[in-house]
Design an enzyme around this catalytic site. Sequence first.
Site, PDB file in Angstrom:
ATOM      1  N   GLU A 162     -22.357 -35.312 -74.439  1.00 48.48           N
ATOM      2  CA  GLU A 162     -21.496 -36.101 -75.339  1.00 48.48           C
ATOM      3  C   GLU A 162     -20.073 -35.564 -75.472  1.00 48.48           C
ATOM      4  OE1 GLU A 162     -23.681 -36.399 -79.019  1.00 48.48           O
ATOM      5  OE2 GLU A 162     -25.451 -37.215 -78.055  1.00 48.48           O
ATOM      6  N   ASN A 203     -24.664 -35.567 -69.762  1.00 50.03           N
ATOM      7  CA  ASN A 203     -25.459 -36.503 -70.565  1.00 50.03           C
ATOM      8  C   ASN A 203     -24.589 -37.122 -71.663  1.00 50.03           C
ATOM      9  OD1 ASN A 203     -28.242 -37.459 -71.066  1.00 50.03           O
ATOM     10  ND2 ASN A 203     -28.073 -36.388 -73.026  1.00 50.03           N
ATOM     11  N   HIS A 239     -29.911 -45.032 -76.282  1.00 49.89           N
ATOM     12  CA  HIS A 239     -30.423 -45.356 -77.616  1.00 49.89           C
ATOM     13  C   HIS A 239     -29.955 -46.785 -77.882  1.00 49.89           C
ATOM     14  CE1 HIS A 239     -31.773 -41.332 -78.388  1.00 49.89           C
ATOM     15  NE2 HIS A 239     -30.599 -40.863 -78.010  1.00 49.89           N
ATOM     16  N   GLU A 267     -32.793 -40.699 -72.841  1.00 51.88           N
ATOM     17  CA  GLU A 267     -33.201 -40.697 -74.257  1.00 51.88           C
ATOM     18  C   GLU A 267     -33.535 -42.114 -74.707  1.00 51.88           C
ATOM     19  OE1 GLU A 267     -30.449 -38.555 -76.773  1.00 51.88           O
ATOM     20  OE2 GLU A 267     -30.063 -37.028 -75.248  1.00 51.88           O
ATOM     21  N   ASP A 269     -34.725 -45.357 -76.286  1.00 49.58           N
ATOM     22  CA  ASP A 269     -35.498 -45.998 -77.359  1.00 49.58           C
ATOM     23  C   ASP A 269     -34.827 -47.332 -77.645  1.00 49.58           C
ATOM     24  OD1 ASP A 269     -33.311 -44.930 -78.858  1.00 49.58           O
ATOM     25  OD2 ASP A 269     -34.562 -43.367 -79.734  1.00 49.58           O
TER      26      ASP A 269
HETATM   27  O1  G3I Z   1     -35.674 -27.622 -88.744  1.00 51.34           O
HETATM   28  C1  G3I Z   1     -34.913 -27.919 -89.916  1.00 51.34           C
HETATM   29  C2  G3I Z   1     -35.737 -27.704 -91.154  1.00 51.34           C
HETATM   30  O2  G3I Z   1     -36.051 -26.348 -91.247  1.00 51.34           O
HETATM   31  C3  G3I Z   1     -34.945 -28.187 -92.368  1.00 51.34           C
HETATM   32  O3  G3I Z   1     -35.748 -28.087 -93.499  1.00 51.34           O
HETATM   33  C4  G3I Z   1     -34.511 -29.641 -92.194  1.00 51.34           C
HETATM   34  C5  G3I Z   1     -33.641 -30.111 -93.352  1.00 51.34           C
HETATM   35  O4  G3I Z   1     -32.708 -31.067 -92.935  1.00 51.34           O
HETATM   36  O5  G3I Z   1     -33.762 -29.718 -91.017  1.00 51.34           O
HETATM   37  C6  G3I Z   1     -34.478 -29.360 -89.859  1.00 51.34           C
HETATM   38  O6  G3I Z   1     -33.649 -29.486 -88.752  1.00 51.34           O
HETATM   39  C7  G3I Z   1     -33.397 -30.803 -88.321  1.00 51.34           C
HETATM   40  C8  G3I Z   1     -33.882 -30.931 -86.873  1.00 51.34           C
HETATM   41  O7  G3I Z   1     -33.538 -32.210 -86.384  1.00 51.34           O
HETATM   42  C9  G3I Z   1     -35.394 -30.769 -86.764  1.00 51.34           C
HETATM   43  O8  G3I Z   1     -36.048 -31.772 -87.473  1.00 51.34           O
HETATM   44  C10 G3I Z   1     -31.915 -31.048 -88.399  1.00 51.34           C
HETATM   45  O9  G3I Z   1     -31.493 -31.082 -89.752  1.00 51.34           O
HETATM   46  C11 G3I Z   1     -31.577 -32.363 -87.738  1.00 51.34           C
HETATM   47  O10 G3I Z   1     -30.158 -32.472 -87.647  1.00 51.34           O
HETATM   48  C12 G3I Z   1     -32.146 -32.405 -86.342  1.00 51.34           C
HETATM   49  O11 G3I Z   1     -31.862 -33.669 -85.792  1.00 51.34           O
HETATM   50  C13 G3I Z   1     -31.924 -33.783 -84.404  1.00 51.34           C
HETATM   51  C14 G3I Z   1     -30.542 -34.201 -83.876  1.00 51.34           C
HETATM   52  O12 G3I Z   1     -30.630 -34.476 -82.497  1.00 51.34           O
HETATM   53  C15 G3I Z   1     -29.505 -33.110 -84.083  1.00 51.34           C
HETATM   54  O13 G3I Z   1     -29.796 -31.954 -83.325  1.00 51.34           O
HETATM   55  C16 G3I Z   1     -32.963 -34.836 -84.073  1.00 51.34           C
HETATM   56  O14 G3I Z   1     -34.257 -34.325 -84.420  1.00 51.34           O
HETATM   57  C17 G3I Z   1     -32.919 -35.149 -82.580  1.00 51.34           C
HETATM   58  O15 G3I Z   1     -33.785 -36.239 -82.293  1.00 51.34           O
HETATM   59  C18 G3I Z   1     -31.508 -35.524 -82.188  1.00 51.34           C
HETATM   60  O16 G3I Z   1     -31.475 -35.758 -80.795  1.00 51.34           O
HETATM   61  C19 G3I Z   1     -30.220 -36.202 -80.287  1.00 51.34           C
HETATM   62  C20 G3I Z   1     -30.050 -35.584 -78.910  1.00 51.34           C
HETATM   63  O17 G3I Z   1     -30.164 -34.193 -78.982  1.00 51.34           O
HETATM   64  C21 G3I Z   1     -28.711 -35.997 -78.299  1.00 51.34           C
HETATM   65  N1  G3I Z   1     -28.563 -37.434 -78.284  1.00 51.34           N
HETATM   66  C22 G3I Z   1     -28.787 -38.121 -79.555  1.00 51.34           C
HETATM   67  C23 G3I Z   1     -30.153 -37.738 -80.128  1.00 51.34           C
HETATM   68  C24 G3I Z   1     -30.428 -38.485 -81.419  1.00 51.34           C
HETATM   69  O18 G3I Z   1     -29.517 -38.123 -82.404  1.00 51.34           O
END
Ligand code: G3I
Length: 355
Positions: A162, A203, A239, A267, A269
Amino acid sequence: MKYLIVLVAGILLVAVGCKKNDTIAPPPTQPVNPADTSLQKMLPFKVGAAVNVNLMQNNTRYNNLVKAEFNSITAENAMKFGTLHPGQFTYNWTQADYLVSFAQANNKRVHGHTLIWHQSIPDWVTNFAGDSTAWENLMKTHIQTVVTHYKGKVTSWDVVNEALNDDGTMRNSIWRQKLGDDYIARCFQYAHQADPTALLFYNDYGHEYSATKRTAINNLLVSLKNRNIPIHGTGMQFHTRYNQTDANIAAAINTAAATGLLVHVSELDIAMNPDNVQGLVFTATLAEQQAAKYKFVVRTFKNIPQAQQFGITTWNVTDGDSWIPTQYNRPDWPLPFDRNYARKPAYYGMLEGAK
Ligand code: G3I
């Protein structure tokens, strides 16, 4: 007369017995997902999912579904900078190592996601005070430590994720601020030095909804390729949404293929509630519209040159673990499996698209 009464009573008894049996005996059990069909068996290219390590470890049905259906996996979060490298001198390999071991034990390809991104950056990086040489060293060290750790085990990497805005300009991420536009090229060189056999991808998202962005992405990648920067593939996140036009989807996939690079729908969906309607119900009609869109994506992908078909990866596994409902605070059903792990029409749409 006596015989007639006995006969009628007998018939009644049999009828009641049958009825009783019909309600008590369960119908012949059909497995939710019959084992003789799977995405990995039926699709003529690799098919993957972004997986959640916690669910892989603690939810047997989820784990079994991943094992049965997919031959490629991507870590949803476990290989991101913030997870793997939480302190300057601290690496945490536990979750990602688990996924790699799972993949090795079950003969799955691992696609690494992602080395350099403007999100999932730990505080120590955000707060890092150093000159451009120190920043270059930070970025290079991260890339090479991670790629070396998984050398020979992770087939491919999203090296940079990105880096562009929707208008096609460079995103002003911390990496660009500290290291200039050409940090992208150097990321690929550093990754290639660490594992010369790894396939390296750029990506991004937006290919299907913005002609401006997809042109900018494709131009960037072709210019890297023409400079002999070691880049092998383009990852299109996809997405997308059920009402995206087929023409836009085809334009995205076909122009990506025209770069000559490997193409990864990385990715996928298909959101069913893009307008955030709180009370929306997932009707059979919506399910069929979603199936048609999954079918179109698969069919279009299958028609690009076979040698460029790196694969299709869905982002998450079932509607119950999709990132979308949480992220957008709405009901949605973006994936080919429902929250009970059963195949949706979208699943059969994917199979149809592969025919
Ligand atoms: O693990 C912590 C947890 O300890 C905490 O209590 C909680 C509170 O918010 O957060 C948890 O972390 C979260 C993590 O996902 C695991 O669930 C983060 O806040 C959250 O920001 C994170 O979101 C991920 C996001 O990327 C940011 O990294 C999503 O799961 C994930 O599906 C998403 O994936 C991205 C790709 O990497 C890039 N392209 C877009 C895609 C969708 O946004």
